[in-house]
Design a protein around this motif. Structure first.
Motif, short mmCIF file in Angstrom:
data_model
loop_
_atom_site.label_atom_id
_atom_site.label_comp_id
_atom_site.label_asym_id
_atom_site.label_seq_id
_atom_site.Cartn_x
_atom_site.Cartn_y
_atom_site.Cartn_z
N SER A 1 115.38 11.06 53.46
CA SER A 1 116.66 11.11 52.74
C SER A 1 117.63 10.05 53.26
O SER A 1 118.64 9.75 52.64
N ASP A 2 117.32 9.48 54.42
CA ASP A 2 118.13 8.39 54.97
C ASP A 2 117.56 7.07 54.43
O ASP A 2 116.46 6.66 54.78
N GLU A 3 118.34 6.42 53.55
CA GLU A 3 117.84 5.22 52.87
C GLU A 3 117.45 4.10 53.82
O GLU A 3 116.47 3.39 53.59
N LYS A 4 118.19 3.95 54.90
CA LYS A 4 117.90 2.88 55.85
C LYS A 4 116.55 3.13 56.55
O LYS A 4 115.70 2.24 56.65
N THR A 5 116.34 4.39 57.01
CA THR A 5 115.08 4.75 57.67
C THR A 5 113.91 4.60 56.70
O THR A 5 112.87 4.03 57.05
N LEU A 6 114.11 5.09 55.48
CA LEU A 6 113.04 5.02 54.47
C LEU A 6 112.72 3.57 54.14
O LEU A 6 111.56 3.17 54.04
N GLY A 7 113.77 2.74 54.01
CA GLY A 7 113.58 1.31 53.69
C GLY A 7 112.81 0.59 54.79
O GLY A 7 111.92 -0.24 54.51
N MET A 8 113.11 0.93 56.05
CA MET A 8 112.39 0.32 57.17
C MET A 8 110.91 0.72 57.14
O MET A 8 110.02 -0.10 57.33
N TYR A 9 110.66 1.99 56.83
CA TYR A 9 109.28 2.51 56.79
C TYR A 9 108.50 1.87 55.66
O TYR A 9 107.42 1.31 55.86
N THR A 10 109.05 1.95 54.44
CA THR A 10 108.31 1.43 53.29
C THR A 10 108.19 -0.10 53.33
O THR A 10 107.24 -0.66 52.80
N GLY A 11 109.13 -0.74 53.98
CA GLY A 11 109.07 -2.20 54.11
C GLY A 11 107.97 -2.65 55.07
O GLY A 11 107.45 -3.76 54.97
N THR A 12 107.59 -1.78 56.00
CA THR A 12 106.60 -2.12 57.02
C THR A 12 105.17 -1.82 56.61
O THR A 12 104.26 -2.56 56.94
N ILE A 13 104.96 -0.71 55.90
CA ILE A 13 103.58 -0.28 55.65
C ILE A 13 102.95 -0.98 54.44
O ILE A 13 103.65 -1.33 53.49
N PRO A 14 101.63 -1.20 54.48
CA PRO A 14 100.95 -1.92 53.40
C PRO A 14 101.16 -1.36 51.99
O PRO A 14 101.32 -2.13 51.04
N LEU A 15 101.16 -0.03 51.83
CA LEU A 15 101.29 0.52 50.48
C LEU A 15 102.74 0.61 49.99
O LEU A 15 103.00 0.99 48.85
N LYS A 16 103.69 0.25 50.86
CA LYS A 16 105.11 0.10 50.49
C LYS A 16 105.78 1.34 49.87
O LYS A 16 106.71 1.23 49.09
N ARG A 17 105.29 2.51 50.22
CA ARG A 17 105.91 3.74 49.69
C ARG A 17 105.51 4.92 50.56
O ARG A 17 104.53 4.85 51.30
N MET A 18 106.28 6.01 50.44
CA MET A 18 105.83 7.24 51.10
C MET A 18 104.92 8.00 50.13
O MET A 18 104.80 7.65 48.96
N ALA A 19 104.27 9.05 50.64
CA ALA A 19 103.29 9.78 49.84
C ALA A 19 103.89 11.04 49.23
O ALA A 19 104.88 11.58 49.71
N GLU A 20 103.23 11.50 48.17
CA GLU A 20 103.52 12.82 47.59
C GLU A 20 102.57 13.82 48.28
O GLU A 20 101.47 13.44 48.69
N PRO A 21 102.97 15.09 48.38
CA PRO A 21 102.15 16.09 49.08
C PRO A 21 100.70 16.17 48.57
O PRO A 21 99.77 16.32 49.36
N GLU A 22 100.51 16.04 47.25
CA GLU A 22 99.15 16.18 46.71
C GLU A 22 98.20 15.07 47.14
O GLU A 22 96.98 15.20 47.00
N GLU A 23 98.74 14.00 47.72
CA GLU A 23 97.89 12.91 48.17
C GLU A 23 97.15 13.25 49.47
O GLU A 23 96.29 12.50 49.92
N MET A 24 97.47 14.40 50.06
CA MET A 24 96.76 14.85 51.26
C MET A 24 95.61 15.80 50.93
O MET A 24 94.75 16.06 51.76
N ALA A 25 95.62 16.34 49.71
CA ALA A 25 94.66 17.41 49.37
C ALA A 25 93.21 16.91 49.30
O ALA A 25 92.29 17.61 49.74
N GLY A 26 92.97 15.72 48.76
CA GLY A 26 91.61 15.22 48.56
C GLY A 26 90.82 15.12 49.86
O GLY A 26 89.64 15.48 49.92
N LEU A 27 91.48 14.63 50.89
CA LEU A 27 90.82 14.47 52.19
C LEU A 27 90.41 15.84 52.75
O LEU A 27 89.30 16.00 53.27
N VAL A 28 91.29 16.83 52.61
CA VAL A 28 90.98 18.17 53.09
C VAL A 28 89.84 18.78 52.28
O VAL A 28 88.96 19.45 52.82
#
Length: 258
Positions: free
Chosen positions: A205-232
């Protein structure tokens, strides 16, 4: 050669998912149920787990709700007893419930916070796994999936105690895999990155923290909860029958970035 797709089928299997009334736990529970498992929805409040179980049933899925504060020994025992009473077996345990009551530097944390985090994030999954182990042993096997975090592999900032607890959960999983493999019990750990849930709201919810995170990682976004289900779903099923002691990240590339 047998059909590979059918190995994902969980019909006849019984799964307990802790912390499954919302967020990642809810999506995991739904994925397992959609693949045919009978799922025990569990979190602290009975009305919350009942609501999810009713929702699942309305979709034609098999589920019951059993309230359990996983930090409480009596409630853990009750969760296992009631599951066996209702379904007669336990094949899959997903230790997903966790807490992180503190965000800040290591030196500013009180001992009581350390004890609380370790109690829920490490001790409870250890003891709950121990409670389901005899039934899995009797059935000739089972799958334990512990939900850790990328924070358990790579330290971030201001999440020190949470990171310590999640690193301990990874080592618990490896020991479970090593000791219980001969019983046919597999244990694996999933390390999510930043997921859009209420649990991690302080971070995204902190735009600065989120921007730093998404700017650094290859997929450039955070995940939705359902994106964890397939692996499990893979780790829970016969499609993952040779997978044990593994540490699997689903993090958008966080662990390989910068």
């Amino acid at each position: 050669m047998s059909e590979i797709k059918s190995k994902f089928d969980l019909s006849g299997k019984v799964a307990i998912v802790t912390g499954s009334s919302k967020g990642i736990g809810l999506s995991i529970a739904q994925g397992l149920a959609e693949n045919g498992a009978k799922v025990v929805i569990s979190s602290r409040k009975q009305e919350a787990v009942d609501a999810v179980a009713s929702e699942f049933k309305a979709k034609g899925l098999e589920a019951i709700g059993i309230a359990c504060h996983i930090g409480d020994a009596e409630q853990r025992q009750n969760l296992v007893d009631k599951t066996l009473e209702a379904y007669g077996r336990i094949d899959i345990l997903v230790n997903n419930a966790a807490i992180n009551p503190f965000y800040g530097p290591l030196e500013a944390t009180g001992e009581e916070v350390f004890d609380k985090i370790m109690d829920v994030n490490v001790k409870a999954p250890w003891l709950l796994s121990n409670l389901v182990q005899p039934n899995m042993k009797e059935n000739g096997g089972g799958s334990i999936i512990n939900i850790s975090s990328v924070e358990g592999v790579h330290p971030g900032f201001r999440l020190g105690l949470y990171s310590m607890s999640k690193a301990a959960l990874i080592m618990l999983t490896k020991n479970q895999a090593k000791e219980w493999g001969k019983l046919g019990i597999r244990a694996n750990v999933v390390c999510p990155g930043l997921i859009k849930t209420k649990f991690s709201q302080a971070l995204w919810s902190d735009e600065k923290t989120l921007g730093m995170y998404t700017g650094t990682i290859p997929l450039k976004r955070m995940a939705e909860p359902e994106e964890m289900a397939g692996l499990v779903m893979l780790l829970a099923s016969d499609a993952g029958s040779y997978m044990t002691g593994g540490v699997y990240s689903a993090d958008g590339g966080y662990l390989i970035s910068g």
